[in-house]
Write an enzyme that holds these catalytic residues in place. Structure first.
Site: not given
Length: 278
Positions: A81, A214
């Site tokens: 991530c 993101c």
């Protein structure tokens, strides 16, 4: 149990220093799975509320600063991530676990990072997979996009008007499309706005909704945009849903990829055991 909550471009995470295995001890005592623990903590209204949870662990290799365990808000494990990694690095730096130059272990490999100043973190992501152009059948016809893995899988769809896209409806359909089974994919919709800037909206796998940002999705979208001539210059500036910018830079051979952006600590707290009683 002490925790920090941090956010990068609106992507928010609960971070816990678990080098002493206190989370595992707590789970054993209460008979909870790690998946359920994450769900309870990340739940909005009844928990802390977050897009994901990060456990900071001792590294397997002492040459690295730490290892992380990363979980999406639904309790699922993710290999990587981008924004979460920047939050983890700031946490480790502030807590004295690492210095300004950091190496930490993930399921996607060892990630290098640098704290540029207190609120700006730059991470070097793993090299992406080869770009694949795909035209997929959907309920309303066909849609063209590009698949690439920047630590986790992403399908990137260029659009003419980003604000008109039903990100949750179309994103969910593409996220679970048979082309990406069994694990599915994250989905990014992008619109170029200048020679070096794009806007982005992301449906995030594991959160199962649109998120404010993101990091790996911004990275995937920047690479797709540059390779397909949607932008002409790099580094590529990516304007997220939170309106904050992420800066994506990469070598022409894509062997070096960098994600830079701000990280903010929103608060410190102590988890109450009452979260897990209902």
């Amino acid at each position: 149990m002490e925790f920090w909550k941090l956010q990068g471009s609106g992507n928010d995470f609960v971070v816990i220093d678990d080098r002493d295995n206190k989370v595992e001890d707590f789970l054993k005592k209460r008979g909870l799975s790690k998946e359920e623990f994450v769900k309870r903590v990340c739940a909005f209204h009844t928990g802390v509320g977050a897009d994901g949870l990060i456990l900071i662990k001792n590294p397997d290799n002492p040459e690295n600063d730490f290892k992380w365990e990363f979980f999406n808000s639904d309790g699922s494990v993710a290999e990587m991530c981008g924004n979460g990694s920047r939050c983890a690095v700031r946490f480790a730096y502030e807590r004295g676990i690492a210095g300004k130059n950091v190496k930490f272990e993930t399921l996607a490999g060892v990630i290098k990072a640098e704290v540029l100043d207190k609120k700006v973190v730059k991470v070097q992501l793993t090299p992406p997979t080869k770009l694949e152009e795909k035209t997929l059948k959907i309920k309303e016809g066909e849609i063209r996009g590009f698949f690439i893995n920047t630590g986790v899988p992403h399908f990137v769809v260029p659009v003419e008007n980003l604000e008109r896209v039903n990100v949750i409806k179309l994103g969910r359909e593409l996220r679970f499309h048979e082309e990406f089974q069994p694990k599915g994919t994250n989905v990014n919709f992008i619109q170029p706005v200048s020679e070096d800037t794009i806007k982005i909206r992301t449906y995030e796998r594991g959160v199962e909704s649109e998120t404010l940002a993101c990091g790996t999705g911004a990275t995937a979208s920047a690479i797709v945009s540059y390779l397909n001539g949607l932008v002409k210059k790099k580094p590529v500036r990516v304007i997220t849903r939170s309106r904050e910018e992420l800066i994506i830079d990469f070598s022409e051979d894509l062997k070096e990829v960098y994600l830079t952006g701000s990280v903010y600590k929103t608060f410190e707290g102590v988890l109450s055991e009452e979260i897990f009683e209902y």
